[in-house]
Design a protein around this motif. Structure first.
Motif, PDB file in Angstrom:
ATOM      1  N   UNK A  54       2.519  -7.916 -15.343  1.00  6.66           N
ATOM      2  CA  UNK A  54       3.043  -9.074 -14.629  1.00  6.66           C
ATOM      3  C   UNK A  54       2.888  -8.842 -13.130  1.00  6.66           C
ATOM      4  N   UNK A  55       2.899  -9.925 -12.385  1.00  2.66           N
ATOM      5  CA  UNK A  55       2.826  -9.812 -10.934  1.00  2.66           C
ATOM      6  C   UNK A  55       3.912 -10.672 -10.297  1.00  2.66           C
ATOM      7  N   UNK A  56       4.382 -10.225  -9.146  1.00  2.34           N
ATOM      8  CA  UNK A  56       5.387 -10.982  -8.430  1.00  2.34           C
ATOM      9  C   UNK A  56       5.248 -10.696  -6.939  1.00  2.34           C
ATOM     10  N   UNK A  57       5.982 -11.438  -6.146  1.00  2.00           N
ATOM     11  CA  UNK A  57       6.064 -11.217  -4.701  1.00  2.00           C
ATOM     12  C   UNK A  57       7.530 -11.008  -4.362  1.00  2.00           C
ATOM     13  N   UNK A  58       7.824  -9.973  -3.579  1.00  2.00           N
ATOM     14  CA  UNK A  58       9.211  -9.661  -3.289  1.00  2.00           C
ATOM     15  C   UNK A  58       9.398  -9.221  -1.844  1.00  2.00           C
ATOM     16  N   UNK A  59      10.593  -9.552  -1.315  1.00  2.00           N
ATOM     17  CA  UNK A  59      10.988  -9.111   0.022  1.00  2.00           C
ATOM     18  C   UNK A  59      12.008  -7.969  -0.052  1.00  2.00           C
ATOM     19  N   UNK A  76       4.393 -10.530   6.338  1.00  2.00           N
ATOM     20  CA  UNK A  76       4.579  -9.176   6.877  1.00  2.00           C
ATOM     21  C   UNK A  76       5.625  -8.363   6.111  1.00  2.00           C
ATOM     22  N   UNK A  77       6.726  -8.980   5.716  1.00  2.00           N
ATOM     23  CA  UNK A  77       7.809  -8.244   5.076  1.00  2.00           C
ATOM     24  C   UNK A  77       7.767  -8.292   3.559  1.00  2.00           C
ATOM     25  N   UNK A  78       6.777  -8.976   3.006  1.00  2.26           N
ATOM     26  CA  UNK A  78       6.689  -9.127   1.552  1.00  2.26           C
ATOM     27  C   UNK A  78       5.746  -8.097   0.946  1.00  2.26           C
ATOM     28  N   UNK A  79       5.957  -7.847  -0.345  1.00  2.78           N
ATOM     29  CA  UNK A  79       5.068  -6.969  -1.105  1.00  2.78           C
ATOM     30  C   UNK A  79       4.590  -7.680  -2.365  1.00  2.78           C
ATOM     31  N   UNK A  80       3.376  -7.379  -2.758  1.00  2.00           N
ATOM     32  CA  UNK A  80       2.882  -7.822  -4.062  1.00  2.00           C
ATOM     33  C   UNK A  80       3.251  -6.732  -5.060  1.00  2.00           C
ATOM     34  N   UNK A  93       1.525  -7.533   1.338  1.00  2.00           N
ATOM     35  CA  UNK A  93       1.128  -8.936   1.206  1.00  2.00           C
ATOM     36  C   UNK A  93       0.213  -9.290   2.369  1.00  2.00           C
ATOM     37  N   UNK A  94      -0.927  -9.913   2.100  1.00  2.00           N
ATOM     38  CA  UNK A  94      -1.880 -10.192   3.185  1.00  2.00           C
ATOM     39  C   UNK A  94      -1.409 -11.254   4.182  1.00  2.00           C
ATOM     40  N   UNK A  95      -0.416 -12.067   3.785  1.00  2.00           N
ATOM     41  CA  UNK A  95       0.002 -13.181   4.643  1.00  2.00           C
ATOM     42  C   UNK A  95       1.479 -13.129   5.032  1.00  2.00           C
TER      43      UNK A  95
END
Length: 202
Positions: free
Chosen positions: A123-128, A109-113, A105-107
């Motif tokens: 589909x797309x999501x953001x997850x920790x 640090x611990x997240x992923x796209x 994730x560009x913004x």
């Protein structure tokens, strides 16, 4: 879609039926042990009191996919009181999807796209969650799904990243109290409804 909720310790012997948890009732009709809640003439919920007189419910909290025996007993009771019946659920809103790509994730640090696929759709999501891997299956709540806590998931943009689905932990699926990792199902097929088509078989 609707959800059933039952928690004797917290709410007493009441079965709650949610159709639209985001709308507030402006009309309430009660007949015997059944209360119907409406918002602008639309039925948004039902409260069934002393439900153990009709059927015994052993589950606590949300019932994602009520069994046919339970629905039959409820509908017989509702029919006797001229109340709307509960149709069998065609989908629970929780779908088994395959992780096809993970990006930083560009913004955050611990997240992923997370990019996922199911039934030929992307589909797309953001997850920790730290246990995600490309190629693995995961359970995702789709747009419009009533979640385990009674809230409604909507797809959205978060910091300009589309969040089409919400990846689920075991706690959100009522499997265990684990909430720090995603639930990665085994024995399922991509595209299956997690609660209605278990183990790769309809």
């Amino acid at each position: 879609m609707y959800r059933l909720f039952y928690d004797f310790e917290t709410n007493g012997d009441v079965l709650f039926v949610l159709f639209d948890p985001e709308k507030k009732p402006d009309e309430i009709k009660t007949e015997g042990d059944i209360t119907l809640l409406y918002a602008q003439k639309e039925l948004i919920g039902m409260n069934l009191f002393h439900i153990s007189n009709i059927v015994k419910i052993k589950s606590k909290g949300v019932l994602f996919a009520p069994e046919e025996k339970l629905l039959s007993a409820l509908n017989s009771y509702l029919s006797n009181h001229n109340a709307p019946l509960l149709p069998p659920l065609e989908e629970s809103g929780y779908e088994v999807m395959r992780i096809v790509q993970l990006e930083e994730h560009p913004l955050e640090e611990k997240a992923q796209i997370v990019t996922l696929e199911s039934k030929g759709k992307s589909y797309q999501s953001v997850s920790y969650y730290p246990n995600l891997e490309e190629g693995k299956l995961v359970v995702a709540a789709k747009d419009g799904t009533i979640l385990y806590d009674g809230s409604l998931f909507h797809k959205k943009l978060v910091r300009n990243i589309p969040v089409d689905v919400s990846l689920c932990s075991p706690k959100e699926l009522k499997i265990s109290n684990e909430s720090k990792e995603a639930f990665l199902p085994e024995g399922y097929l991509e595209g299956e409804d997690f609660f209605l088509f278990e183990g790769g078989e309809k």
